[in-house]
Design a protein around this motif. Structure first.
Motif, PDB file in Angstrom:
ATOM      1  N   GLY A  66       0.813  -1.217   0.000  1.00  0.00           N
ATOM      2  CA  GLY A  66       0.000   0.000   0.000  1.00  0.00           C
ATOM      3  C   GLY A  66       0.839   1.257   0.000  1.00  0.00           C
ATOM      4  O   GLY A  66       0.541   2.221  -0.715  1.00  0.00           O
ATOM      5  N   SER A  67       1.917   1.260   0.790  1.00  0.00           N
ATOM      6  CA  SER A  67       2.806   2.417   0.836  1.00  0.00           C
ATOM      7  C   SER A  67       3.488   2.636  -0.519  1.00  0.00           C
ATOM      8  O   SER A  67       3.661   3.774  -0.963  1.00  0.00           O
ATOM      9  N   THR A  68       3.864   1.560  -1.189  1.00  0.00           N
ATOM     10  CA  THR A  68       4.512   1.667  -2.504  1.00  0.00           C
ATOM     11  C   THR A  68       3.562   2.272  -3.526  1.00  0.00           C
ATOM     12  O   THR A  68       3.937   3.159  -4.305  1.00  0.00           O
ATOM     13  N   PHE A  69       2.314   1.801  -3.542  1.00  0.00           N
ATOM     14  CA  PHE A  69       1.332   2.351  -4.468  1.00  0.00           C
ATOM     15  C   PHE A  69       1.013   3.806  -4.142  1.00  0.00           C
ATOM     16  O   PHE A  69       0.774   4.620  -5.037  1.00  0.00           O
ATOM     17  N   ALA A  70       1.016   4.141  -2.848  1.00  0.00           N
ATOM     18  CA  ALA A  70       0.698   5.511  -2.449  1.00  0.00           C
ATOM     19  C   ALA A  70       1.731   6.506  -2.974  1.00  0.00           C
ATOM     20  O   ALA A  70       1.399   7.661  -3.254  1.00  0.00           O
ATOM     21  N   ASN A  71       2.978   6.077  -3.084  1.00  0.00           N
ATOM     22  CA  ASN A  71       4.053   6.965  -3.536  1.00  0.00           C
ATOM     23  C   ASN A  71       4.577   6.565  -4.910  1.00  0.00           C
ATOM     24  O   ASN A  71       5.729   6.848  -5.248  1.00  0.00           O
ATOM     25  N   LEU A  72       3.732   5.911  -5.704  1.00  0.00           N
ATOM     26  CA  LEU A  72       4.177   5.344  -6.974  1.00  0.00           C
ATOM     27  C   LEU A  72       4.669   6.416  -7.943  1.00  0.00           C
ATOM     28  O   LEU A  72       5.736   6.287  -8.534  1.00  0.00           O
ATOM     29  N   SER A  73       3.912   7.484  -8.093  1.00  0.00           N
ATOM     30  CA  SER A  73       4.266   8.489  -9.093  1.00  0.00           C
ATOM     31  C   SER A  73       5.577   9.185  -8.776  1.00  0.00           C
ATOM     32  O   SER A  73       6.380   9.478  -9.672  1.00  0.00           O
ATOM     33  N   ALA A  74       5.817   9.454  -7.488  1.00  0.00           N
ATOM     34  CA  ALA A  74       7.049  10.147  -7.116  1.00  0.00           C
ATOM     35  C   ALA A  74       8.241   9.205  -7.054  1.00  0.00           C
ATOM     36  O   ALA A  74       9.335   9.529  -7.516  1.00  0.00           O
ATOM     37  N   SER A  75       8.035   7.996  -6.487  1.00  0.00           N
ATOM     38  CA  SER A  75       9.164   7.088  -6.297  1.00  0.00           C
ATOM     39  C   SER A  75       9.632   6.437  -7.591  1.00  0.00           C
ATOM     40  O   SER A  75      10.799   6.048  -7.710  1.00  0.00           O
ATOM     41  N   SER A  76       8.748   6.314  -8.577  1.00  0.00           N
ATOM     42  CA  SER A  76       9.152   5.639  -9.814  1.00  0.00           C
ATOM     43  C   SER A  76      10.203   6.416 -10.590  1.00  0.00           C
ATOM     44  O   SER A  76      10.923   5.849 -11.419  1.00  0.00           O
ATOM     45  N   THR A  77      10.312   7.713 -10.347  1.00  0.00           N
ATOM     46  CA  THR A  77      11.304   8.538 -11.047  1.00  0.00           C
ATOM     47  C   THR A  77      12.405   9.042 -10.119  1.00  0.00           C
ATOM     48  O   THR A  77      13.183   9.907 -10.502  1.00  0.00           O
ATOM     49  N   ALA A  78      12.458   8.504  -8.897  1.00  0.00           N
ATOM     50  CA  ALA A  78      13.462   8.975  -7.945  1.00  0.00           C
ATOM     51  C   ALA A  78      14.866   8.558  -8.352  1.00  0.00           C
ATOM     52  O   ALA A  78      15.838   9.280  -8.120  1.00  0.00           O
ATOM     53  N   LEU A  79      14.999   7.375  -8.985  1.00  0.00           N
ATOM     54  CA  LEU A  79      16.291   6.882  -9.440  1.00  0.00           C
ATOM     55  C   LEU A  79      16.257   6.669 -10.948  1.00  0.00           C
ATOM     56  O   LEU A  79      15.199   6.769 -11.583  1.00  0.00           O
ATOM     57  N   SER A  80      17.390   6.372 -11.511  1.00  0.00           N
ATOM     58  CA  SER A  80      17.475   6.174 -12.962  1.00  0.00           C
ATOM     59  C   SER A  80      16.687   4.955 -13.412  1.00  0.00           C
ATOM     60  O   SER A  80      16.152   4.927 -14.519  1.00  0.00           O
ATOM     61  N   SER A  81      16.602   3.942 -12.552  1.00  0.00           N
ATOM     62  CA  SER A  81      15.863   2.725 -12.887  1.00  0.00           C
ATOM     63  C   SER A  81      14.547   2.684 -12.106  1.00  0.00           C
ATOM     64  O   SER A  81      14.563   2.712 -10.867  1.00  0.00           O
ATOM     65  N   PRO A  82      13.412   2.613 -12.783  1.00  0.00           N
ATOM     66  CA  PRO A  82      12.127   2.534 -12.075  1.00  0.00           C
ATOM     67  C   PRO A  82      12.015   1.310 -11.177  1.00  0.00           C
ATOM     68  O   PRO A  82      11.415   1.376 -10.114  1.00  0.00           O
ATOM     69  N   VAL A  83      12.594   0.180 -11.617  1.00  0.00           N
ATOM     70  CA  VAL A  83      12.523  -1.033 -10.815  1.00  0.00           C
ATOM     71  C   VAL A  83      13.249  -0.833  -9.486  1.00  0.00           C
ATOM     72  O   VAL A  83      12.737  -1.203  -8.418  1.00  0.00           O
ATOM     73  N   SER A  84      14.444  -0.266  -9.537  1.00  0.00           N
ATOM     74  CA  SER A  84      15.189  -0.004  -8.309  1.00  0.00           C
ATOM     75  C   SER A  84      14.441   0.969  -7.407  1.00  0.00           C
ATOM     76  O   SER A  84      14.401   0.800  -6.177  1.00  0.00           O
ATOM     77  N   SER A  85      13.837   1.976  -8.007  1.00  0.00           N
ATOM     78  CA  SER A  85      13.085   2.960  -7.230  1.00  0.00           C
ATOM     79  C   SER A  85      11.924   2.310  -6.499  1.00  0.00           C
ATOM     80  O   SER A  85      11.703   2.548  -5.307  1.00  0.00           O
ATOM     81  N   LEU A  86      11.176   1.476  -7.213  1.00  0.00           N
ATOM     82  CA  LEU A  86      10.023   0.815  -6.598  1.00  0.00           C
ATOM     83  C   LEU A  86      10.454  -0.188  -5.540  1.00  0.00           C
ATOM     84  O   LEU A  86       9.792  -0.340  -4.512  1.00  0.00           O
ATOM     85  N   LEU A  87      11.568  -0.870  -5.774  1.00  0.00           N
ATOM     86  CA  LEU A  87      12.064  -1.835  -4.796  1.00  0.00           C
ATOM     87  C   LEU A  87      12.466  -1.130  -3.499  1.00  0.00           C
ATOM     88  O   LEU A  87      12.123  -1.582  -2.398  1.00  0.00           O
ATOM     89  N   ILE A  88      13.173  -0.020  -3.642  1.00  0.00           N
ATOM     90  CA  ILE A  88      13.580   0.738  -2.458  1.00  0.00           C
ATOM     91  C   ILE A  88      12.351   1.294  -1.738  1.00  0.00           C
ATOM     92  O   ILE A  88      12.268   1.294  -0.508  1.00  0.00           O
ATOM     93  N   SER A  89      11.365   1.747  -2.504  1.00  0.00           N
ATOM     94  CA  SER A  89      10.132   2.249  -1.906  1.00  0.00           C
ATOM     95  C   SER A  89       9.411   1.146  -1.147  1.00  0.00           C
ATOM     96  O   SER A  89       8.871   1.376  -0.052  1.00  0.00           O
ATOM     97  N   PHE A  90       9.395  -0.059  -1.702  1.00  0.00           N
ATOM     98  CA  PHE A  90       8.749  -1.194  -1.022  1.00  0.00           C
ATOM     99  C   PHE A  90       9.481  -1.545   0.274  1.00  0.00           C
ATOM    100  O   PHE A  90       8.852  -1.794   1.307  1.00  0.00           O
ATOM    101  N   VAL A  91      10.818  -1.578   0.215  1.00  0.00           N
ATOM    102  CA  VAL A  91      11.608  -1.884   1.419  1.00  0.00           C
ATOM    103  C   VAL A  91      11.394  -0.816   2.486  1.00  0.00           C
ATOM    104  O   VAL A  91      11.204  -1.120   3.669  1.00  0.00           O
ATOM    105  N   ARG A  92      11.406   0.445   2.058  1.00  0.00           N
ATOM    106  CA  ARG A  92      11.165   1.526   3.011  1.00  0.00           C
ATOM    107  C   ARG A  92       9.788   1.402   3.651  1.00  0.00           C
ATOM    108  O   ARG A  92       9.618   1.551   4.867  1.00  0.00           O
ATOM    109  N   GLY A  93       8.764   1.107   2.826  1.00  0.00           N
ATOM    110  CA  GLY A  93       7.424   0.912   3.362  1.00  0.00           C
ATOM    111  C   GLY A  93       7.354  -0.251   4.323  1.00  0.00           C
ATOM    112  O   GLY A  93       6.661  -0.184   5.345  1.00  0.00           O
ATOM    113  N   GLY A  94       8.093  -1.327   4.006  1.00  0.00           N
ATOM    114  CA  GLY A  94       8.112  -2.477   4.905  1.00  0.00           C
ATOM    115  C   GLY A  94       8.766  -2.170   6.238  1.00  0.00           C
ATOM    116  O   GLY A  94       8.299  -2.614   7.290  1.00  0.00           O
ATOM    117  N   VAL A  95       9.849  -1.385   6.208  1.00  0.00           N
ATOM    118  CA  VAL A  95      10.541  -1.023   7.454  1.00  0.00           C
ATOM    119  C   VAL A  95       9.632  -0.199   8.352  1.00  0.00           C
ATOM    120  O   VAL A  95       9.487  -0.489   9.555  1.00  0.00           O
TER     121      VAL A  95
END
Length: 381
Positions: free
Chosen positions: A68-97
């Motif tokens: 839920g946290s990843t989807f909530a910040n999807l638009s901003a986190s998907s462009t935070a890094l050069s790779s969207p996959v890495s951005s979403l993965l980090i967002s998911f880990v952060r949400g899990g923590v």
């Protein structure tokens, strides 16, 4: 099957299905008091209903909240890094923590209400979670290198309690959020229990053995009455022996929360003096770290002003702090978006309704108080 029957018969599925959309709303970059309170209320009901039977369900709960946290910040986190996959993965880990951290006070509440039920008072059971929630996030954010980024503290919808923040900080807002979650969970618990009471012919509540169902429903809600003094095993005796002390304590909590909103209607809505809006904790912390630092960076929106006059006063106050401690201070501030900008009257009027964040490096030298300024252009989760 009705929703109430589904919740009592399939609590794992029902609560996770409710928590997922709520977490998408509540765990966004601008969470509100109502959304976080509703999410917490669902988590209170979920942990009470499931932890006693299967503690491993907490893993699925944390995963649901992280998604839920990843989807909530999807638009901003998907462009935070050069790779969207890495951005979403980090967002998911952060949400899990942060979801794991949020579950710690919930587990403490479950322990108090279930395991220590016989040795603590009903009022303590009701007030313990709001107090623990506020203190817990205060400790976490004070030690976190990213401050309140990722925390569950609401940033909007706190108008009725904003006066409280000036005296207690965000811990007061967290207390209010958790307090309303307790009240909402109590009302929802009574509603769910009413559904279970209707099914009194073939089975005890939702089909479980009497002892197991008592563990599921007995503390399912803060507002519901506390089960105790059960002298016989028949259904009629169980329905009669229901003390009301816990219900009264929940009513007191609700009344307290209402009373805390009253000053917002009595206090003048005019801006507070800039001296009060300068982050006092930042000033104290500056003095503590000054002997081993050359530049001290204050937290976001540590200083707030609305006019150019207030801005000059704020810089003067911060410059005095910098001079007394012989350090440069990165003064993070909040101001109307039209300050110092051109444009027509219509455009400037629109900007006056918006706020922008910036940072000014304040020097200890009174001849050059502000070395440079920076304004945030892109939002990040």
């Amino acid at each position: 099957m009705s929703l109430k029957r589904l919740i009592t018969a399939r609590p794992y599925l029902a609560y996770n299905a409710i928590a997922l959309p709520l977490s998408i709303v509540a765990l966004s970059s601008t969470p509100s008091v109502p959304s976080v309170s509703l999410l917490l209320a669902v988590l209170i009901l979920q942990t009470t209903a499931t932890l006693n039977r299967d503690p491993r369900q907490i893993i699925f709960l944390i995963s649901t909240l992280a998604v839920g946290s990843t989807f909530a910040n999807l638009s901003a986190s998907s462009t935070a890094l050069s790779s969207p996959v890495s951005s979403l993965l980090i967002s998911f880990v952060r949400g899990g923590v942060f979801s794991f951290l949020a579950c710690i006070p919930l587990a403490m509440r479950w322990t108090i209400t279930r395991q220590a039920s016989a040795i603590v008072s009903p009022w303590f059971k009701t007030a313990a979670f709001p107090a623990a929630w506020g203190v817990f996030w205060m400790l976490i954010t004070s030690r976190s290198p990213v401050g309140r980024i990722g925390s569950w503290t609401p940033l909007t919808g706190d108008e009725q309690y904003r006066w409280l923040r000036e005296y207690t900080g965000f811990a007061g807002i967290d207390f209010v959020v958790a307090g309303w979650a307790e009240v909402i969970a109590g009302l929802a618990g009574l509603w769910i229990q009413g559904s279970a009471d209707e099914d009194d012919g073939e089975r005890n509540y939702n089909g479980h053995a009497p002892g197991e169902q008592q563990g599921l429903i007995g503390h399912l809600h803060n507002g519901a009455e506390e089960y105790g003094a059960i002298q016989h095993s028949d259904q009629q005796q169980r329905q009669v022996a229901v003390p009301r002390r816990r219900s009264n304590s929940t009513l007191i909590l609700a009344a307290t929360l209402f009373l805390l909103s009253v000053p917002s209607y009595l206090i003048s809505p005019l801006p507070l003096p800039v001296q009060l809006r300068v982050h006092h904790a930042a000033k104290r912390r500056t003095k503590a770290v000054a002997p081993r630092a050359k530049i001290v960076l204050w937290p976001e929106s540590a200083v707030s002003f609305r006019t150019s006059t207030e801005r000059k006063e704020a810089v003067k106050l911060v410059q005095e702090t910098a001079r007394n401690n012989k350090v440069w201070i990165g003064m993070a501030f909040e101001e109307p978006a039209n300050n110092g900008l051109g444009g027509g009257d219509k455009e400037r009027g629109h900007r006056a309704k918006l706020l922008r964040n910036g940072m000014a490096l304040v020097s200890p030298d009174p001849k050059e108080p502000v070395v440079f300024e920076y304004f945030k252009r892109n939002l990040v989760p």
